[in-house]
Design a protein around this motif. Structure first.
Motif, PDB file in Angstrom:
ATOM      1  N   ARG A 162     -39.545  25.977  -4.739  1.00 50.97           N
ATOM      2  CA  ARG A 162     -39.666  24.784  -3.776  1.00 50.97           C
ATOM      3  C   ARG A 162     -39.047  23.639  -4.311  1.00 50.97           C
ATOM      4  O   ARG A 162     -37.881  22.478  -2.972  1.00 50.97           O
ATOM      5  CB  ARG A 162     -41.313  24.886  -3.871  1.00 50.97           C
ATOM      6  CG  ARG A 162     -41.734  23.886  -2.395  1.00 50.97           C
ATOM      7  CD  ARG A 162     -43.402  23.865  -2.290  1.00 50.97           C
ATOM      8  NE  ARG A 162     -44.436  23.371  -2.087  1.00 50.97           N
ATOM      9  CZ  ARG A 162     -45.233  23.509  -1.236  1.00 50.97           C
ATOM     10  NH1 ARG A 162     -45.587  24.393  -0.787  1.00 50.97           N
ATOM     11  NH2 ARG A 162     -45.903  22.261  -0.645  1.00 50.97           N
ATOM     12  N   LEU A 163     -39.491  22.871  -5.602  1.00 50.23           N
ATOM     13  CA  LEU A 163     -38.564  21.700  -5.801  1.00 50.23           C
ATOM     14  C   LEU A 163     -36.801  22.125  -5.028  1.00 50.23           C
ATOM     15  O   LEU A 163     -36.111  20.823  -4.547  1.00 50.23           O
ATOM     16  CB  LEU A 163     -39.207  20.990  -6.656  1.00 50.23           C
ATOM     17  CG  LEU A 163     -40.073  20.447  -7.566  1.00 50.23           C
ATOM     18  CD1 LEU A 163     -40.493  20.234  -8.913  1.00 50.23           C
ATOM     19  CD2 LEU A 163     -40.466  19.572  -6.483  1.00 50.23           C
ATOM     20  N   ALA A 204     -36.195  21.995  -1.892  1.00 54.13           N
ATOM     21  CA  ALA A 204     -36.129  21.077  -0.056  1.00 54.13           C
ATOM     22  C   ALA A 204     -34.695  19.936  -1.516  1.00 54.13           C
ATOM     23  O   ALA A 204     -35.180  18.830  -0.701  1.00 54.13           O
ATOM     24  CB  ALA A 204     -37.754  20.014  -1.527  1.00 54.13           C
ATOM     25  N   ALA A 205     -35.200  19.611  -2.691  1.00 52.89           N
ATOM     26  CA  ALA A 205     -33.463  19.039  -3.287  1.00 52.89           C
ATOM     27  C   ALA A 205     -32.226  19.242  -2.402  1.00 52.89           C
ATOM     28  O   ALA A 205     -31.519  18.837  -1.752  1.00 52.89           O
ATOM     29  CB  ALA A 205     -33.612  19.011  -4.976  1.00 52.89           C
ATOM     30  N   MET A 212     -32.083  20.707   0.365  1.00 55.08           N
ATOM     31  CA  MET A 212     -32.011  20.362   2.067  1.00 55.08           C
ATOM     32  C   MET A 212     -31.671  18.378   1.933  1.00 55.08           C
ATOM     33  O   MET A 212     -31.095  18.704   3.017  1.00 55.08           O
ATOM     34  CB  MET A 212     -33.021  21.170   2.285  1.00 55.08           C
ATOM     35  CG  MET A 212     -33.895  22.420   2.650  1.00 55.08           C
ATOM     36  SD  MET A 212     -32.244  23.066   3.594  1.00 55.08           S
ATOM     37  CE  MET A 212     -32.914  25.269   3.256  1.00 55.08           C
ATOM     38  N   THR A 213     -32.682  18.189   1.113  1.00 61.44           N
ATOM     39  CA  THR A 213     -32.370  16.796   1.052  1.00 61.44           C
ATOM     40  C   THR A 213     -30.572  16.224   1.049  1.00 61.44           C
ATOM     41  O   THR A 213     -30.073  15.072   1.977  1.00 61.44           O
ATOM     42  CB  THR A 213     -32.911  16.051   0.036  1.00 61.44           C
ATOM     43  OG1 THR A 213     -34.031  16.482   0.566  1.00 61.44           O
ATOM     44  CG2 THR A 213     -33.014  14.331   0.167  1.00 61.44           C
ATOM     45  N   TYR A 243     -39.606  24.888   2.240  1.00 56.11           N
ATOM     46  CA  TYR A 243     -38.369  24.022   2.401  1.00 56.11           C
ATOM     47  C   TYR A 243     -40.183  23.031   4.038  1.00 56.11           C
ATOM     48  O   TYR A 243     -40.555  22.456   3.629  1.00 56.11           O
ATOM     49  CB  TYR A 243     -37.780  24.168   3.183  1.00 56.11           C
ATOM     50  CG  TYR A 243     -36.738  22.694   3.289  1.00 56.11           C
ATOM     51  CD1 TYR A 243     -36.816  21.365   2.839  1.00 56.11           C
ATOM     52  CD2 TYR A 243     -36.451  22.434   5.462  1.00 56.11           C
ATOM     53  CE1 TYR A 243     -36.704  20.226   2.869  1.00 56.11           C
ATOM     54  CE2 TYR A 243     -36.284  20.923   5.033  1.00 56.11           C
ATOM     55  CZ  TYR A 243     -36.112  19.487   4.706  1.00 56.11           C
ATOM     56  OH  TYR A 243     -35.978  18.469   5.305  1.00 56.11           O
ATOM     57  N   ALA A 280     -42.647  22.164   2.082  1.00 58.58           N
ATOM     58  CA  ALA A 280     -42.971  20.914   1.009  1.00 58.58           C
ATOM     59  C   ALA A 280     -42.978  19.678   2.203  1.00 58.58           C
ATOM     60  O   ALA A 280     -43.484  18.741   1.471  1.00 58.58           O
ATOM     61  CB  ALA A 280     -41.141  21.290   0.115  1.00 58.58           C
ATOM     62  N   VAL A 281     -42.369  20.214   3.421  1.00 60.14           N
ATOM     63  CA  VAL A 281     -42.083  18.837   4.624  1.00 60.14           C
ATOM     64  C   VAL A 281     -43.718  18.597   5.127  1.00 60.14           C
ATOM     65  O   VAL A 281     -43.640  17.467   4.962  1.00 60.14           O
ATOM     66  CB  VAL A 281     -41.611  19.176   5.757  1.00 60.14           C
ATOM     67  CG1 VAL A 281     -41.433  18.187   6.701  1.00 60.14           C
ATOM     68  CG2 VAL A 281     -39.825  19.458   5.365  1.00 60.14           C
ATOM     69  N   THR A 284     -47.196  27.775  -0.031  1.00 58.60           N
ATOM     70  CA  THR A 284     -45.331  27.905   0.066  1.00 58.60           C
ATOM     71  C   THR A 284     -44.911  29.550   0.968  1.00 58.60           C
ATOM     72  O   THR A 284     -44.365  28.639   2.477  1.00 58.60           O
ATOM     73  CB  THR A 284     -45.152  28.489  -0.758  1.00 58.60           C
ATOM     74  OG1 THR A 284     -44.588  27.348  -2.064  1.00 58.60           O
ATOM     75  CG2 THR A 284     -42.931  28.460  -0.869  1.00 58.60           C
ATOM     76  N   VAL A 318     -34.338  15.027  10.277  1.00 56.21           N
ATOM     77  CA  VAL A 318     -34.076  14.792   8.784  1.00 56.21           C
ATOM     78  C   VAL A 318     -33.752  12.677   9.183  1.00 56.21           C
ATOM     79  O   VAL A 318     -32.205  13.073   9.502  1.00 56.21           O
ATOM     80  CB  VAL A 318     -34.075  15.109   8.202  1.00 56.21           C
ATOM     81  CG1 VAL A 318     -33.798  14.616   6.224  1.00 56.21           C
ATOM     82  CG2 VAL A 318     -34.053  16.996   7.191  1.00 56.21           C
ATOM     83  N   THR A 330     -40.033  10.074   6.607  1.00 57.61           N
ATOM     84  CA  THR A 330     -40.487  11.689   6.340  1.00 57.61           C
ATOM     85  C   THR A 330     -40.391  12.549   6.993  1.00 57.61           C
ATOM     86  O   THR A 330     -39.716  13.047   8.911  1.00 57.61           O
ATOM     87  CB  THR A 330     -41.776  11.754   6.720  1.00 57.61           C
ATOM     88  OG1 THR A 330     -42.680  10.827   6.089  1.00 57.61           O
ATOM     89  CG2 THR A 330     -42.426  13.524   5.635  1.00 57.61           C
TER      90      THR A 330
END
Length: 228
Positions: free
Chosen positions: A124-125, A128-129, A131-132, A155, A158-159, A165, A180, A185
């Motif tokens: 999950r981390l 998210a990283a 997509m960021t 994702y 996470a959002v 999940t 985004v 946020t």
């Protein structure tokens, strides 16, 4: 392009892949004939959308899904390893009797303990990283990201900050939209848009069963769109 507009991530689940045989281990299947048609319908539906960049998981089912859209928009496909699916260990594990645990049972066991799964938390981390990083690299753009059930669910979770999940039923080539902003946020706008697919059982999502295994679909096309 409005420089103050958020980046729009169009998260697209790959089209339907061929079924992997139980004794094949980890595989990278191509699309079925139906999957190829799903990819074409998705590309047709998004052809007029102002997409400027296309990313894909490196797995074949995702790249093959992205290709019709890339051809229509005359854009390259950029693959990222961090968009690959989570390894669920769905080939089964030996039981006390020496038999191999069926995939559906392995999936159900993993799903039941997902909140306490350290590998899933790391996945999950990672998602998210990824997509960021994509959003930062393409500010105010509309970006297509062709990937997998697990990646999209991770994702969205996470959002939204949900404990679980895996929540959403995602149809093959369904589109989920996340905005985004440069500051602030991200916001999930929609989940599982599938209006480009005929309302037929074989176009539907894989429900909460094992992702990306070519299993029989059980949900209705478009089910879960705009879901909370």
């Amino acid at each position: 392009m409005d420089d103050d507009a958020p980046t729009e991530l169009l998260l697209i689940r790959h089209a339907r892949p061929q079924r992997a045989a139980a004794d094949q281990g980890v595989t990278d299947p191509a699309l079925t004939e139906l999957g190829t048609r799903q990819a074409e319908l998705m590309a047709e539906a998004l052809a007029e959308h102002p997409i400027s960049v296309i990313y894909s998981s490196p797995l074949r089912r995702a790249v093959d899904t992205a290709r019709p859209l890339a051809d229509r928009l005359r854009l390259p496909i950029t693959t990222r390893d961090d968009l690959a699916e989570f390894d669920f260990g769905l080939d089964g594990a030996p039981t006390a009797a020496g038999a191999v645990e069926p995939r559906w049972r392995a999936w159900a066991r993993r799903l039941a303990t997902q909140r306490d799964d350290p590998d899933l938390a790391a996945f999950r981390l990672r998602v998210a990283a990824a997509m960021t990083a994509i959003a930062r690299e393409h500010p105010s753009a509309s970006v297509a990201v062709v990937c997998h059930t697990g990646v999209i669910n991770a994702y969205v979770a996470a959002v939204r900050g949900t404990e679980d999940t895996f929540v959403h039923r995602l149809g093959h080539t369904s589109v989920s939209r996340v905005l985004v902003p440069r500051l602030g946020t991200p916001v999930v706008r929609t989940v599982n848009e599938a209006d480009h697919l005929p309302p037929r059982r074989d176009h539907a999502g894989a429900g909460t069963g094992p992702p990306d295994q070519g299993a029989e679909d059980t949900g209705a096309a478009g089910a879960g769109a705009n879901s909370p």
